[in-house]
Enzyme design. Structure first.
Site, mmCIF file in Angstrom:
data_model
loop_
_atom_site.group_PDB
_atom_site.id
_atom_site.type_symbol
_atom_site.label_atom_id
_atom_site.label_comp_id
_atom_site.label_asym_id
_atom_site.label_seq_id
_atom_site.Cartn_x
_atom_site.Cartn_y
_atom_site.Cartn_z
ATOM 1 N N ASP A 40 -11.839 1.306 -0.227
ATOM 2 C CA ASP A 40 -11.527 2.421 -1.117
ATOM 3 C C ASP A 40 -12.702 3.394 -1.241
ATOM 4 O O ASP A 40 -13.855 2.985 -1.432
ATOM 5 C CB ASP A 40 -11.192 1.857 -2.511
ATOM 6 N N ASP A 41 -12.404 4.698 -1.124
ATOM 7 C CA ASP A 41 -13.379 5.768 -1.356
ATOM 8 C C ASP A 41 -14.575 5.737 -0.402
ATOM 9 O O ASP A 41 -15.661 6.200 -0.741
ATOM 10 C CB ASP A 41 -13.904 5.716 -2.795
ATOM 11 N N CYS A 80 -5.981 8.568 -3.311
ATOM 12 C CA CYS A 80 -5.616 7.246 -2.797
ATOM 13 C C CYS A 80 -4.114 6.998 -2.754
ATOM 14 O O CYS A 80 -3.592 6.497 -1.753
ATOM 15 C CB CYS A 80 -6.321 6.149 -3.590
ATOM 16 N N HIS A 140 -1.212 1.679 -3.358
ATOM 17 C CA HIS A 140 -1.982 2.265 -4.458
ATOM 18 C C HIS A 140 -2.527 1.201 -5.406
ATOM 19 O O HIS A 140 -3.700 1.225 -5.785
ATOM 20 C CB HIS A 140 -1.124 3.266 -5.234
ATOM 21 N N ASP A 326 -9.094 5.413 2.549
ATOM 22 C CA ASP A 326 -7.995 6.286 2.132
ATOM 23 C C ASP A 326 -8.399 7.742 1.953
ATOM 24 O O ASP A 326 -7.540 8.603 1.811
ATOM 25 C CB ASP A 326 -7.337 5.758 0.857
ATOM 26 N N HIS A 327 -9.681 8.050 1.965
ATOM 27 C CA HIS A 327 -10.185 9.425 1.892
ATOM 28 C C HIS A 327 -11.695 9.392 1.898
ATOM 29 O O HIS A 327 -12.315 8.321 1.832
ATOM 30 C CB HIS A 327 -9.699 10.159 0.621
#
Length: 499
Positions: A40-41, A80, A140, A326-327
């Site tokens: 994540d992130d 996300c 998510h 996710d980003h």
């Protein structure tokens, strides 16, 4: 004599069936397994890509040496929820209308024509003979009910949290909007005391135990890390790897946003996030970067535990590994600390594939989409293509360098706001038709909007042709109440203003 002849024929039939069955079992056993790792992130500071100053990620480097690293991969949404929904459905946000956070069980619902009968990525593997497992943040929250044959679930939130917040109140500095759009977990500091208190550590333990099992069919195993999502809390030893006096901050231009269209400014209005100016004035900027790097090193350590387990297992030579995020994540670029934008540092994230028949230690700089994961994994696993996928497999690019010159990536943020990234340029078009254009040959930080420069007219026209033809309204189950612009946009385009 007749009896002996009959016995011979029966025996022959028996052994023929047995051999036929053995061939089927062997064919099943040779299908590659899939280890699907979401972080994540995670931005591109890691060693195999940007190799940011003082970064220490030996296990990301190790995985990159095992396979192919895409140094210019882009998400389909810089948030996300919609990003993960896009990866797992194989569909663009502009197709599904999933622009915001959507409960896992509402991604596929009767009221959404695009997703009501979609097959999620892990389900497709199950339908083709795989045993599927997953733990942590994959969709998510975790995953829709019954998507995995075996689920380890997910610890709620992004803890552990100290009793008192260390630095940031989470509400932001804007007096007029303070608290109106929620509170974030944007905090940083050394906590807890040791790694075993981190949820990700337990997710890795669960994953290692599964890698040590025996299976009668190939497996799909998903592992979703919570870090490096805020709060940027990890034990002190990871901070010690990154002394504060060695920390450098990312490139920053104070008046960077002076040539940004109004919609872009509205999207970048994040009242609950720390601003770069606040971080400079308070002396916290280097501390935030230090905390992010500490989290990277912690996740790298946990990744190493997974790779060790895989390499020591019987599945080492027959497992496809894909690692993705996710980003991206901005650490002061464009005035704030967040994802939430159509600019490079928000849309770009790591993507690494390793496995049988793939080159080792290869890097590809062409822009690609996270949407490609679904069809790429199917082709690597020798499974039939899924005709609903909107992404294209990357296998021929990885093995034969096909499509590199023509490659592009499309990111969508809210309805009808899009960015197109090609090998040299970024083009952004907002819902009102206003534009941004950046030449990465001379402006890698995207500081100077050249949309009005006649020099780039031809490039802009070509990139416009790559914008999606479908721009669905917001799915009724999808929301993003943290951001003022998206609250207003959904109400406006879905006709909910007077409800």
């Amino acid at each position: 004599m007749k009896y002996r002849k009959l016995l011979f024929l029966v025996s022959l039939a028996f052994f023929s069936c047995k051999n036929e069955k053995t061939e089927v079992v062997n064919e099943e056993a040779t299908k590659p397994n899939v280890l699907f790792i979401a972080i994540d992130d995670l931005n591109n500071m890691i060693g195999p890509i940007d190799n940011f100053i003082n970064v220490k990620t030996p296990n990301f480097d190790r995985l990159a040496d095992m396979g192919v690293t895409f140094t210019n991969a882009h998400v389909q949404a810089p948030l996300c929820g919609p990003s993960r929904a896009s990866i797992m459905t194989g569909l663009r946000p502009s197709t599904t209308g999933i622009y915001g956070m959507t409960p896992d069980n509402s991604i596929r619902r009767p009221g959404n024509d695009a997703t009501k009968d979609i097959t999620f990525l892990p389900e497709y593997f199950e339908q083709n003979g795989y045993y599927t497992m997953g733990i942590g943040k994959l969709f998510h929250i975790h995953a829709p009910d019954s998507v995995f044959n075996e689920s380890g679930g997910r610890v709620k939130g992004f803890g552990p949290y100290p009793k008192e917040r260390i630095v940031w109140d989470g509400f932001g500095t804007s007096k007029s909007k303070k608290g109106k759009y929620g509170r974030t977990s944007t905090d940083w500091g050394a906590f807890p005391e040791n790694d075993t208190l981190m949820p990700d550590h337990h997710s890795v333990d669960w994953t290692i135990e599964r890698l040590n099992r025996k299976y009668d069919k190939p497996f799909f195993l998903g592992l979703g890390f919570l870090r490096v999502h805020v709060p940027l809390y990890v034990p002190q030893k990871w901070f010690d790897l990154h002394p504060l006096d060695s920390i450098k901050t990312p490139p920053y231009l104070a008046d960077d946003l002076k040539d940004i269209p109004n919609v872009g400014l509205q999207i970048n209005d994040l009242p609950m996030m720390p601003s770069t100016e606040w971080a400079i004035e308070s002396g916290e900027w280097k501390k935030i970067v230090q905390a992010y790097l500490a989290c990277l090193s912690y996740v790298d350590y946990e990744l190493g535990r997974v790779l060790d387990a895989l390499e020591n297992s019987e599945y080492a030579d027959n497992t496809i590994v894909v690692l993705w995020s996710d980003h991206g994540y901005r650490l002061g670029e464009k005035g704030t600390f967040a994802k939430h934008a159509l600019w490079e540092t928000a849309t770009k994230a790591p993507l690494i594939f390793a496995g049988p028949q793939l080159p080792k230690g290869k890097k590809i700089d062409a822009p690609v989409e996270m949407l490609t994961m679904y069809p790429t994994l199917l082709e690597l696993a020798n499974l039939p293509a899924y005709n609903r996928n909107e992404g294209k497999s990357l296998v021929s690019m990885m093995t034969q360098d096909k499509g590199i010159k023509e490659a592009y990536a499309l990111t969508t943020y809210g309805m009808n706001n899009h960015a197109v990234r090609t090998n040299e340029y970024r083009y952004i078009q907002y819902e009102d038709g206003t534009e941004e254009f950046y030449d990465h040959n001379i402006d890698p930080n995207e500081w100077h909007n050249e949309a009005a420069n006649p020099k780039y007219k031809a490039q802009i026209e070509n990139m416009k042709k790559l914008l999606p033809k479908v721009n669905s309204k917001w799915d009724e189950s999808s929301n993003y109440t943290f951001q003022p612009y998206f609250v207003e946009q959904k109400a406006r385009v879905n006709g909910e203003e007077n409800k």
